[in-house]
Design an enzyme around this catalytic site. Structure first.
Site, PDB file in Angstrom:
ATOM      1  N   CYS A 115      17.164 -22.093 -34.842  1.00  0.00           N
ATOM      2  CA  CYS A 115      18.285 -22.793 -34.190  1.00  0.00           C
ATOM      3  C   CYS A 115      18.183 -22.802 -32.664  1.00  0.00           C
ATOM      4  O   CYS A 115      18.871 -23.578 -32.004  1.00  0.00           O
ATOM      5  CB  CYS A 115      19.607 -22.155 -34.599  1.00  0.00           C
ATOM      6  N   HIS A 251      25.596 -23.342 -29.352  1.00  0.00           N
ATOM      7  CA  HIS A 251      25.072 -23.674 -30.676  1.00  0.00           C
ATOM      8  C   HIS A 251      26.249 -23.777 -31.635  1.00  0.00           C
ATOM      9  O   HIS A 251      27.175 -22.969 -31.594  1.00  0.00           O
ATOM     10  CB  HIS A 251      24.105 -22.574 -31.128  1.00  0.00           C
ATOM     11  N   ASN A 281      26.121 -27.075 -38.903  1.00  0.00           N
ATOM     12  CA  ASN A 281      25.020 -26.435 -38.178  1.00  0.00           C
ATOM     13  C   ASN A 281      23.757 -27.290 -38.340  1.00  0.00           C
ATOM     14  O   ASN A 281      23.177 -27.338 -39.423  1.00  0.00           O
ATOM     15  CB  ASN A 281      24.813 -25.023 -38.726  1.00  0.00           C
TER      16      ASN A 281
HETATM   17  O1  UT7 Z   1      22.585 -20.853 -36.967  1.00  0.00           O
HETATM   18  C1  UT7 Z   1      22.066 -19.605 -37.163  1.00  0.00           C
HETATM   19  C2  UT7 Z   1      23.003 -18.567 -37.339  1.00  0.00           C
HETATM   20  N1  UT7 Z   1      23.837 -18.650 -38.511  1.00  0.00           N
HETATM   21  C3  UT7 Z   1      25.081 -18.256 -38.356  1.00  0.00           C
HETATM   22  O2  UT7 Z   1      25.506 -18.043 -37.243  1.00  0.00           O
HETATM   23  C4  UT7 Z   1      25.938 -17.977 -39.564  1.00  0.00           C
HETATM   24  C5  UT7 Z   1      26.688 -16.701 -39.340  1.00  0.00           C
HETATM   25  N2  UT7 Z   1      27.591 -16.321 -40.414  1.00  0.00           N
HETATM   26  C6  UT7 Z   1      28.714 -17.013 -40.698  1.00  0.00           C
HETATM   27  O3  UT7 Z   1      28.983 -18.034 -40.085  1.00  0.00           O
HETATM   28  C7  UT7 Z   1      29.651 -16.440 -41.735  1.00  0.00           C
HETATM   29  O4  UT7 Z   1      29.259 -15.141 -42.078  1.00  0.00           O
HETATM   30  C8  UT7 Z   1      29.725 -17.310 -43.029  1.00  0.00           C
HETATM   31  C9  UT7 Z   1      30.494 -18.586 -42.721  1.00  0.00           C
HETATM   32  C10 UT7 Z   1      28.340 -17.619 -43.535  1.00  0.00           C
HETATM   33  C11 UT7 Z   1      30.508 -16.569 -44.116  1.00  0.00           C
HETATM   34  O5  UT7 Z   1      31.789 -16.190 -43.655  1.00  0.00           O
HETATM   35  P1  UT7 Z   1      32.323 -14.706 -43.883  1.00  0.00           P
HETATM   36  O6  UT7 Z   1      33.685 -14.675 -43.369  1.00  0.00           O
HETATM   37  O7  UT7 Z   1      31.315 -13.761 -43.279  1.00  0.00           O
HETATM   38  O8  UT7 Z   1      32.337 -14.610 -45.464  1.00  0.00           O
HETATM   39  P2  UT7 Z   1      31.549 -13.636 -46.437  1.00  0.00           P
HETATM   40  O9  UT7 Z   1      30.107 -13.986 -46.476  1.00  0.00           O
HETATM   41  O10 UT7 Z   1      31.915 -12.236 -46.092  1.00  0.00           O
HETATM   42  O11 UT7 Z   1      32.180 -14.005 -47.840  1.00  0.00           O
HETATM   43  C12 UT7 Z   1      33.577 -13.798 -48.110  1.00  0.00           C
HETATM   44  C13 UT7 Z   1      33.891 -14.276 -49.511  1.00  0.00           C
HETATM   45  C14 UT7 Z   1      32.944 -13.753 -50.583  1.00  0.00           C
HETATM   46  O12 UT7 Z   1      33.703 -13.453 -51.738  1.00  0.00           O
HETATM   47  P3  UT7 Z   1      34.174 -11.936 -52.041  1.00  0.00           P
HETATM   48  O13 UT7 Z   1      32.918 -11.138 -52.113  1.00  0.00           O
HETATM   49  O14 UT7 Z   1      35.048 -11.548 -50.881  1.00  0.00           O
HETATM   50  O15 UT7 Z   1      34.901 -12.097 -53.340  1.00  0.00           O
HETATM   51  C15 UT7 Z   1      32.062 -14.939 -50.878  1.00  0.00           C
HETATM   52  O16 UT7 Z   1      31.558 -14.925 -52.197  1.00  0.00           O
HETATM   53  O17 UT7 Z   1      33.810 -15.709 -49.578  1.00  0.00           O
HETATM   54  C16 UT7 Z   1      32.986 -16.092 -50.686  1.00  0.00           C
HETATM   55  N3  UT7 Z   1      32.299 -17.333 -50.348  1.00  0.00           N
HETATM   56  C17 UT7 Z   1      32.809 -18.558 -50.558  1.00  0.00           C
HETATM   57  N4  UT7 Z   1      33.960 -18.973 -51.096  1.00  0.00           N
HETATM   58  C18 UT7 Z   1      34.199 -20.298 -51.130  1.00  0.00           C
HETATM   59  C19 UT7 Z   1      31.085 -17.476 -49.741  1.00  0.00           C
HETATM   60  N5  UT7 Z   1      30.815 -18.775 -49.547  1.00  0.00           N
HETATM   61  C20 UT7 Z   1      31.863 -19.474 -50.039  1.00  0.00           C
HETATM   62  C21 UT7 Z   1      32.152 -20.851 -50.128  1.00  0.00           C
HETATM   63  N6  UT7 Z   1      33.333 -21.209 -50.680  1.00  0.00           N
HETATM   64  N7  UT7 Z   1      31.324 -21.792 -49.643  1.00  0.00           N
END
Ligand code: UT7
Length: 324
Positions: A115, A251, A281
């Site tokens: 990225c 970004h 992204n």
């Molecule tokens: O460009 C390069 C760099 N990349 C980034 O900067 C990405 C950095 N990370 C992020 O932006 C965030 O961590 C995410 C958007 C990817 C995820 O957000 P989060 O608040 O960290 O969520 P999480 O991964 O902790 O997941 C929370 C919950 C999980 O369920 P449980 O375990 O709490 O029951 C996931 O299974 O959300 C669930 N989940 C979803 N639910 C609905 C994960 N993806 C989805 C989805 N829809 N698409």
């Protein structure tokens, strides 16, 4: 001898026509507009159709930047293209774009810094100009990241989109780019990667195993911390303080990461360019797309100070502080 700066003459960008909204995603993956928007700020993304490539988007973005600059492709000394999703393994996408623009003969190469690819490319281009080697340089960030997305994996498929942006740089007596900072730490490889390829080999899996693997929560934490110190370092390198900045052009991975960086800089969100809602992204495409959007909408004006930053797989992180 007077100092040589590299100055942005003009910008351009290109997006695929096809738009996939969060509501569209809800139809085939277990997710919701509410989840995606509240966690990331994304509402929709542009997605390439069959046969549409990174090179197509890059060429269009580059031509728009050249037209806006009033520069002929034949006058370019150098083309640098940031991408992780090249059309083919070789020649580089920069060479493919060079030929389509009619710039044959000048140096052309790709930069893979995930990225951070565009900001890396901008930093390299700046060195070529400052050294007196190049006078007019085309810098592009272009991606078709959705080619590496597993549309059944909700953790990743909702996050990415396709697009390209470009700038034409020229040697100038006036700033210009004040400072660029480029970094990498390959120790974090496993948090964000695509583990297949020519030398390692492909897997006996759908799409040959070509798929983004990301530990979102961990990437999020490192990104916020790293960007905090990156913006400090960049201000120091340019000899400026945050109050001299007119715009943050970050970004576009996650609105919460963007807000954290803005807070660190004490900048209100009114001074931050946000396109993640519309583009998601787009990796190397994200910063130059946001820049072109900001220029063409009249937000960014000549003489204003812009801080560009990016963070991505590797990890890589990079910034540029410049007067537009
Ligand atoms: O460009 C390069 C760099 N990349 C980034 O900067 C990405 C950095 N990370 C992020 O932006 C965030 O961590 C995410 C958007 C990817 C995820 O957000 P989060 O608040 O960290 O969520 P999480 O991964 O902790 O997941 C929370 C919950 C999980 O369920 P449980 O375990 O709490 O029951 C996931 O299974 O959300 C669930 N989940 C979803 N639910 C609905 C994960 N993806 C989805 C989805 N829809 N698409």
């Amino acid at each position: 001898m007077a100092q040589i700066y590299s100055r942005i003459m003009a910008t351009g960008s290109a997006l695929p026509e096809r738009v996939l909204t969060n509501a569209d995603l809800e139809k085939f993956v277990d997710t919701s507009d509410e989840w995606i928007h509240s966690r990331t700020g994304i509402r929709q993304r542009h997605v390439v159709v069959e046969g549409e490539t990174t090179g197509d988007l890059a060429t269009l973005a580059a031509q728009r930047a050249l037209d806006a600059a009033g520069v002929k492709a034949a006058d370019l000394d150098l083309i640098i293209l940031g991408t992780t999703t090249p059309d083919i393994i070789f020649p580089s996408t920069a060479c493919l774009v060079q030929h389509r623009l009619g710039a044959n003969g000048c140096a052309a190469f790709d930069v893979n810094a995930a990225c951070s690819g565009f900001v890396y490319a901008l930093g390299i281009a700046d060195k070529f100009i400052r050294s007196g080697q190049s006078k007019k340089v085309l810098v592009i960030g272009a991606e078709t990241l959705t080619r590496m997305v597993d549309w059944t994996e909700r953790e990743t498929c909702v996050l990415f989109g396709d697009g390209a942006g470009a700038v034409v740089l020229e040697a100038s007596d006036e700033p210009g780019i004040y400072a660029t900072c480029l970094h990498a730490d390959g120790g974090h490889k496993e948090l964000l990667y695509n583990p297949v390829g020519v030398s390692v080999g492909f897997k006996d899996e759908p799409n040959h195993g070509v798929r983004i693997r990301m530990s979102g929560r961990e990437v999020f934490k490192v990104a916020v911390k790293t960007l905090d110190s990156l913006v400090e370092e960049t201000l120091n390198a340019a000899g400026m303080d945050a109050s001299q900045l007119d715009w943050l052009i970050p970004h576009q991975a996650n609105l919460r990461i963007i807000e954290a960086t803005a807070k660190r800089l004490n900048m209100p969100m009114e001074q931050v360019i946000v396109t993640v809602d519309k583009h998601a992204n787009t990796s190397s495409g994200s910063v130059p797309l946001a820049l072109d959007f900001a220029v063409r909408s009249g937000k960014v004006k000549r003489g204003q100070n812009l801080l560009l930053e990016a963070f991505g797989g590797g990890f890589t992180w990079a910034s540029a502080l410049l007067r537009y």
